[in-house]
Enzyme design. Structure first.
Site, PDB file in Angstrom:
ATOM      1  CG  HIS A 175      -2.018  -1.049   1.099  1.00 29.44           C
ATOM      2  ND1 HIS A 175      -3.320  -0.772   0.756  1.00 29.44           N
ATOM      3  CD2 HIS A 175      -1.969  -2.395   1.246  1.00 29.44           C
ATOM      4  CE1 HIS A 175      -4.027  -1.877   0.719  1.00 29.44           C
ATOM      5  NE2 HIS A 175      -3.228  -2.893   1.017  1.00 29.44           N
ATOM      6  CG  ASP A 383      -0.027   9.438   0.931  1.00 33.15           C
ATOM      7  OD1 ASP A 383      -0.056   8.272   1.377  1.00 33.15           O
ATOM      8  OD2 ASP A 383      -0.691  10.373   1.417  1.00 33.15           O
TER       9      ASP A 383
HETATM   10  P1  ADP Z   1      -3.221   6.813   4.892  1.00 34.44           P
HETATM   11  O1  ADP Z   1      -3.612   5.464   4.344  1.00 34.44           O
HETATM   12  O2  ADP Z   1      -1.765   7.124   4.801  1.00 34.44           O
HETATM   13  O3  ADP Z   1      -3.744   7.059   6.273  1.00 34.44           O
HETATM   14  P2  ADP Z   1      -5.175   8.016   3.057  1.00 34.44           P
HETATM   15  O4  ADP Z   1      -5.274   9.418   2.553  1.00 34.44           O
HETATM   16  O5  ADP Z   1      -5.119   7.004   1.977  1.00 34.44           O
HETATM   17  O6  ADP Z   1      -3.901   7.941   3.994  1.00 34.44           O
HETATM   18  O7  ADP Z   1      -6.409   7.778   4.052  1.00 34.44           O
HETATM   19  C1  ADP Z   1      -6.936   6.547   4.368  1.00 34.44           C
HETATM   20  C2  ADP Z   1      -8.305   6.719   5.013  1.00 34.44           C
HETATM   21  O8  ADP Z   1      -8.191   7.330   6.300  1.00 34.44           O
HETATM   22  C3  ADP Z   1      -9.259   7.586   4.194  1.00 34.44           C
HETATM   23  O9  ADP Z   1     -10.499   6.928   4.073  1.00 34.44           O
HETATM   24  C4  ADP Z   1      -9.381   8.857   5.013  1.00 34.44           C
HETATM   25  O10 ADP Z   1     -10.642   9.468   4.917  1.00 34.44           O
HETATM   26  C5  ADP Z   1      -9.133   8.393   6.427  1.00 34.44           C
HETATM   27  N1  ADP Z   1      -8.539   9.476   7.231  1.00 34.44           N
HETATM   28  C6  ADP Z   1      -7.386  10.122   6.994  1.00 34.44           C
HETATM   29  N2  ADP Z   1      -7.180  11.087   7.921  1.00 34.44           N
HETATM   30  C7  ADP Z   1      -8.243  11.054   8.752  1.00 34.44           C
HETATM   31  C8  ADP Z   1      -8.635  11.818   9.909  1.00 34.44           C
HETATM   32  N3  ADP Z   1      -7.904  12.827  10.362  1.00 34.44           N
HETATM   33  N4  ADP Z   1      -9.786  11.496  10.505  1.00 34.44           N
HETATM   34  C9  ADP Z   1     -10.555  10.486  10.025  1.00 34.44           C
HETATM   35  N5  ADP Z   1     -10.255   9.750   8.950  1.00 34.44           N
HETATM   36  C10 ADP Z   1      -9.116  10.014   8.315  1.00 34.44           C
END
Ligand code: ADP
Length: 487
Positions: A175, A383
């Site tokens: 991922h 990312d």
């Molecule tokens: P990562 O996998 O690095 O956390 P992503 O942008 O792919 O980053 O986000 C994954 C999921 O986590 C998404 O569905 C997003 O909406 C959720 N998410 C990210 N930040 C937050 C937050 N601050 N609060 C709630 N949900 C979050």
């Protein structure tokens, strides 16, 4: 091998069936979601895999708990899906999870060499947990299973399964990004990880760039040979190396954002913003998300484009994560201080430029906030994909959409060229992109949004699952291909 009769031969009418329908999907990931996090509302891997997880599937991994003597995996069933979980010992948590996975591998995969902390005992713990997971999983497997292993915690799991005689089709999906081969070579024992993952039949990445880096590393460090753009040969085995971008349930998220728009939390935010434009960022509080650089860009924006002062409110939702790691505590303190400095210097008695919250926000509430935003500011330093960018696009009102400002270093940028694509290290350029986004005419906003939405609706979570599983079925060879059912 203990897996005769891959795919089986059943049925009574002369026809071709795909044993895919018969074969069970086995998901393996570091964390298995807790029961309350298994719904489509919760986010995370459970949502991404929702379409692949049919009744009958098995999900194996860590329970999220620690115990002195982990027993045999605990089995639970919910909505026809079996969940097999095991605890970690405190030592395993320290070495495998906190140590090697999060303090060595994760920074390296995200190109952050300066944050890499390698300790030999952490690496040993990582290999031992992968071996223990394989030993616990192997007896639960059945002939014809397809095994799908997720993410960087489990690089050596495919090899450990093969050592235990598992002949089933194995897929592995990363991922995170995969860095250039020269960077990956910095990691001590990196070749052990590569060899472990090359025991899979299919290895998948978010972007073509990541795939290219991985293939280079396997060629340079293991002596693998490349055949075409998606095939490696190693020790007489073929490995398909595929690109499968993770997506979201675009229509589901759009519907969530429409209903959340009228909810109390969204209305309260709308009322407090008034006529001002909302610029929204949503992230985990993580080094890769570029939060200090983003605060710097907001400062540059207010200096370079003072006509927007008092006309804009920035909102940063940053869910605190990994707060038991010192590096993450430092990051949080640093951002707290930067936000305070910015608001102290640029704020006015009746205007706070940057609102900031680290408390968790529910997913439907976030969807409502995103629909309200005029600009989505998504500027990670690196990312794997970044699903927030896709969620922002899905949440917009197509008749009057907001504008996405997106880092060129998010995997999402490979297919989201109609965003305003920026280099997050260049705070002046991000400031100018914000100015352009806020001033953009309706027809340009609509055209960009329509193009982006088409992509987000095409590359969904369901398409990701179906695409990867199709590769896995094909790569598993004739035994897993179409079988003829005798009349
Ligand atoms: P990562 O996998 O690095 O956390 P992503 O942008 O792919 O980053 O986000 C994954 C999921 O986590 C998404 O569905 C997003 O909406 C959720 N998410 C990210 N930040 C937050 C937050 N601050 N609060 C709630 N949900 C979050």
């Amino acid at each position: 091998m203990p897996y005769p009769g891959h795919g089986g031969r059943e049925g009574s009418e002369g026809m071709l069936i795909s044993p895919r329908e018969k074969s069970r999907l086995v998901i393996v990931s570091n964390r298995v979601p807790a029961p309350q996090d298994r719904s489509a509302q919760a986010g995370g891997l459970a949502v991404v895999l929702a379409d692949g997880l049919r009744p009958g599937s098995l999900w194996f991994g860590w329970s999220g708990k620690r115990s002195a003597e982990p027993a045999a995996p605990t089995l639970q069933e919910a909505r026809g899906i079996s969940y097999a979980t095991t605890d970690l010992t405190p030592a395993e948590y320290q070495t495998y999870y906190q140590g090697f996975s999060n303090s060595a591998l994760y920074p390296l995969l995200l190109y952050r060499l300066g944050l890499l902390r390698f300790r030999g005992e952490d690496f040993d713990g990582y290999c031992q947990v992968n071996a223990r997971f394989a030993a616990s999983l192997a007896p639960l497997l059945r002939p014809g299973d397809r095994i799908w292993v997720h993410d960087y915690h489990l690089f050596t799991l495919p090899g450990e399964l093969r050592k235990r005689g598992v002949a089933a089709a194995i897929g592995f999906f990363l991922h995170t990004p995969f860095p250039p081969a020269g960077l990956f070579a910095v990691l001590p024992h990196g070749e052990v990880l590569l060899r472990g993952v090359c025991a899979a039949d299919v290895v998948g990445f978010q972007t073509a760039v990541d795939r290219g880096h991985f293939m280079d590393a396997a060629i340079e460090m293991l002596g693998a040979r490349r055949r075409g753009e998606d095939t490696l040969w190693l020790d007489g085995r073929r490995i398909r190396v595929v690109v499968a971008p993770v997506g979201i349930d675009a229509d589901g998220f759009a519907a969530m954002s429409r209903s959340a728009h009228a909810a109390t939390a969204t209305r309260r935010l709308a009322e407090s913003i008034g006529e001002r434009a909302l610029v929204l960022s949503v992230d985990r509080l993580d080094h890769t998300k570029g939060l200090p650089e983003r605060v710097g860009a907001i400062e540059a924006f207010l200096n370079r484009h003072p006509q927007w002062r008092r006309k804009v409110n920035f909102l940063q939702v940053a869910a605190a994560s990994r707060q038991d790691v010192a590096e993450y505590q430092r990051l949080r303190r640093n951002i707290d201080r930067m936000v305070g400095d910015l608001n102290g210097q640029a704020g006015e008695p009746d205007w706070t430029p940057l609102r900031y919250m680290t408390r968790p926000v529910r997913r439907p509430t976030l969807a409502g906030f995103q629909r309200l935003a005029r600009v989505g500011l998504v500027t990670p330093l690196r990312d794997g994909m970044n699903l927030v960018a896709k969620e922002f696009i899905a949440a917009q009102n197509p008749a009057d959409p907001g504008v996405l400002v997106l880092s060129k270093f998010a995997g999402a940028a490979e297919t989201m060229a109609d965003a305003l694509v920026v280099n997050p290290f260049d705070t002046g350029a991000v400031a100018d992109a914000l100015d352009r986004a806020l001033g953009m005419a309706l027809d340009e906003r609509q055209a960009r949004h329509a193009a982006l939405l088409a992509g987000v609706r095409r590359e969904t979570a369901a398409a990701f699952c179906a695409g990867f599983l199709a590769h896995l079925s094909r790569a598993a060879g004739p035994a897993m291909g179409l079988v003829e059912i005798p009349a």
